[in-house]
Write a protein that holds these residues in place. Structure first.
Motif, PDB file in Angstrom:
ATOM      1  N   ALA A 145      84.391  -0.824 -92.359  1.00 48.95           N
ATOM      2  CA  ALA A 145      85.331  -0.155 -91.461  1.00 48.95           C
ATOM      3  C   ALA A 145      86.210   0.838 -92.227  1.00 48.95           C
ATOM      4  N   ILE A 146      86.667   0.450 -93.422  1.00 47.69           N
ATOM      5  CA  ILE A 146      87.467   1.363 -94.250  1.00 47.69           C
ATOM      6  C   ILE A 146      86.630   2.588 -94.609  1.00 47.69           C
ATOM      7  N   SER A 147      85.379   2.371 -94.967  1.00 45.94           N
ATOM      8  CA  SER A 147      84.487   3.492 -95.309  1.00 45.94           C
ATOM      9  C   SER A 147      84.238   4.393 -94.108  1.00 45.94           C
ATOM     10  N   ALA A 148      84.126   3.805 -92.919  1.00 50.62           N
ATOM     11  CA  ALA A 148      83.941   4.613 -91.708  1.00 50.62           C
ATOM     12  C   ALA A 148      85.143   5.525 -91.498  1.00 50.62           C
ATOM     13  N   CYS A 149      86.338   4.984 -91.713  1.00 47.15           N
ATOM     14  CA  CYS A 149      87.557   5.792 -91.588  1.00 47.15           C
ATOM     15  C   CYS A 149      87.608   6.868 -92.675  1.00 47.15           C
ATOM     16  N   GLU A 150      87.218   6.491 -93.869  1.00 46.39           N
ATOM     17  CA  GLU A 150      87.191   7.448 -94.990  1.00 46.39           C
ATOM     18  C   GLU A 150      86.273   8.616 -94.677  1.00 46.39           C
ATOM     19  N   LYS A 151      85.090   8.337 -94.171  1.00 42.50           N
ATOM     20  CA  LYS A 151      84.122   9.403 -93.876  1.00 42.50           C
ATOM     21  C   LYS A 151      84.603  10.304 -92.737  1.00 42.50           C
ATOM     22  N   ALA A 152      85.430   9.748 -91.845  1.00 40.24           N
ATOM     23  CA  ALA A 152      85.932  10.517 -90.702  1.00 40.24           C
ATOM     24  C   ALA A 152      87.257  11.212 -91.007  1.00 40.24           C
ATOM     25  N   GLY A 153      87.742  11.079 -92.238  1.00 43.76           N
ATOM     26  CA  GLY A 153      88.997  11.718 -92.606  1.00 43.76           C
ATOM     27  C   GLY A 153      90.230  11.005 -92.065  1.00 43.76           C
ATOM     28  N   ARG A 154      90.089   9.754 -91.692  1.00 39.15           N
ATOM     29  CA  ARG A 154      91.189   8.961 -91.139  1.00 39.15           C
ATOM     30  C   ARG A 154      91.826   8.124 -92.244  1.00 39.15           C
ATOM     31  N   TRP A 155      92.462   8.795 -93.195  1.00 38.30           N
ATOM     32  CA  TRP A 155      92.997   8.118 -94.370  1.00 38.30           C
ATOM     33  C   TRP A 155      94.087   7.107 -94.014  1.00 38.30           C
ATOM     34  N   GLU A 156      94.922   7.427 -93.029  1.00 35.39           N
ATOM     35  CA  GLU A 156      95.992   6.497 -92.667  1.00 35.39           C
ATOM     36  C   GLU A 156      95.427   5.205 -92.080  1.00 35.39           C
ATOM     37  N   LYS A 157      94.371   5.329 -91.294  1.00 33.15           N
ATOM     38  CA  LYS A 157      93.732   4.143 -90.713  1.00 33.15           C
ATOM     39  C   LYS A 157      93.053   3.325 -91.814  1.00 33.15           C
ATOM     40  N   ALA A 158      92.434   4.011 -92.781  1.00 30.16           N
ATOM     41  CA  ALA A 158      91.812   3.309 -93.908  1.00 30.16           C
ATOM     42  C   ALA A 158      92.860   2.486 -94.660  1.00 30.16           C
ATOM     43  N   LEU A 159      94.028   3.078 -94.907  1.00 32.42           N
ATOM     44  CA  LEU A 159      95.103   2.358 -95.600  1.00 32.42           C
ATOM     45  C   LEU A 159      95.613   1.201 -94.762  1.00 32.42           C
ATOM     46  N   SER A 160      95.718   1.405 -93.476  1.00 35.23           N
ATOM     47  CA  SER A 160      96.170   0.348 -92.575  1.00 35.23           C
ATOM     48  C   SER A 160      95.227  -0.862 -92.642  1.00 35.23           C
ATOM     49  N   LEU A 161      93.939  -0.601 -92.662  1.00 34.78           N
ATOM     50  CA  LEU A 161      92.959  -1.693 -92.762  1.00 34.78           C
ATOM     51  C   LEU A 161      93.072  -2.411 -94.100  1.00 34.78           C
ATOM     52  N   LEU A 162      93.253  -1.654 -95.174  1.00 34.56           N
ATOM     53  CA  LEU A 162      93.414  -2.251 -96.500  1.00 34.56           C
ATOM     54  C   LEU A 162      94.627  -3.180 -96.511  1.00 34.56           C
ATOM     55  N   VAL A 172      87.296  -4.342-105.163  1.00 36.04           N
ATOM     56  CA  VAL A 172      87.206  -2.998-105.744  1.00 36.04           C
ATOM     57  C   VAL A 172      86.613  -1.999-104.755  1.00 36.04           C
ATOM     58  N   VAL A 173      85.703  -2.441-103.900  1.00 34.71           N
ATOM     59  CA  VAL A 173      85.111  -1.545-102.899  1.00 34.71           C
ATOM     60  C   VAL A 173      86.165  -1.158-101.861  1.00 34.71           C
ATOM     61  N   SER A 174      86.981  -2.117-101.451  1.00 32.37           N
ATOM     62  CA  SER A 174      88.048  -1.858-100.473  1.00 32.37           C
ATOM     63  C   SER A 174      88.987  -0.781-100.998  1.00 32.37           C
ATOM     64  N   TYR A 175      89.468  -0.995-102.213  1.00 31.41           N
ATOM     65  CA  TYR A 175      90.402  -0.038-102.814  1.00 31.41           C
ATOM     66  C   TYR A 175      89.741   1.312-103.055  1.00 31.41           C
ATOM     67  N   SER A 176      88.530   1.314-103.558  1.00 29.38           N
ATOM     68  CA  SER A 176      87.854   2.587-103.863  1.00 29.38           C
ATOM     69  C   SER A 176      87.632   3.415-102.608  1.00 29.38           C
ATOM     70  N   ALA A 177      87.275   2.757-101.501  1.00 30.07           N
ATOM     71  CA  ALA A 177      87.080   3.486-100.244  1.00 30.07           C
ATOM     72  C   ALA A 177      88.402   4.055 -99.745  1.00 30.07           C
ATOM     73  N   ALA A 178      89.487   3.292 -99.868  1.00 27.25           N
ATOM     74  CA  ALA A 178      90.800   3.777 -99.451  1.00 27.25           C
ATOM     75  C   ALA A 178      91.263   4.928-100.354  1.00 27.25           C
ATOM     76  N   ILE A 179      91.014   4.809-101.655  1.00 27.24           N
ATOM     77  CA  ILE A 179      91.348   5.879-102.597  1.00 27.24           C
ATOM     78  C   ILE A 179      90.579   7.154-102.237  1.00 27.24           C
ATOM     79  N   SER A 180      89.305   6.996-101.927  1.00 28.52           N
ATOM     80  CA  SER A 180      88.475   8.139-101.551  1.00 28.52           C
ATOM     81  C   SER A 180      88.989   8.788-100.263  1.00 28.52           C
ATOM     82  N   ALA A 181      89.436   7.971 -99.312  1.00 27.50           N
ATOM     83  CA  ALA A 181      89.982   8.507 -98.067  1.00 27.50           C
ATOM     84  C   ALA A 181      91.216   9.364 -98.352  1.00 27.50           C
ATOM     85  N   CYS A 182      92.074   8.883 -99.246  1.00 22.57           N
ATOM     86  CA  CYS A 182      93.276   9.649 -99.622  1.00 22.57           C
ATOM     87  C   CYS A 182      92.894  10.937-100.339  1.00 22.57           C
TER      88      CYS A 182
END
Length: 103
Positions: free
Chosen positions: A36-53, A65-75
């Motif tokens: 779900a975090i990666s889906a938000c990251e790919k859609a440019g929804r960085w705030e939602k990715a952080l919210s999920l984290l 590490v995957v959770s954080y890396s996907a959120a970092i990538s979204a940012c």
């Protein structure tokens, strides 16, 4: 199914599936949150990715590490480099060791 939504660019459906899991008797785990975090990251929804984290520990799921890396990538994709660096610095205190993808 959440990963399929991620790959298909359907971030809203991915979040909907994540939210439906407990009602179906299935507890979300790190894999479902990461997708779900990666889906938000790919859609440019960085705030939602952080919210999920941030939501993961309250849901009884430890970010990895995957959770954080996907959120970092979204940012990073949203030009939020300060937030990306903040997440990277936060990882060791959260008991998560950064890897090459995190950097």
């Amino acid at each position: 199914a959440i990963s399929a939504c991620e790959k298909g660019g359907q971030w809203e459906k991915a979040l909907s599936l994540l939210r439906e899991m407990p009602g179906a008797g299935v507890q979300p785990n790190e894999y479902s949150y990461n997708a779900a975090i990666s889906a938000c990251e790919k859609a440019g929804r960085w705030e939602k990715a952080l919210s999920l984290l941030r939501e993961m520990p309250a849901a009884g799921v430890r970010p990895n590490v995957v959770s954080y890396s996907a959120a970092i990538s979204a940012c990073e994709k949203a030009g939020r480099w300060e937030k990306a660096l903040s997440l990277l610095r936060e990882m060791p205190a959260a008991g998560v060791r950064p890897n090459v993808v995190s950097y």
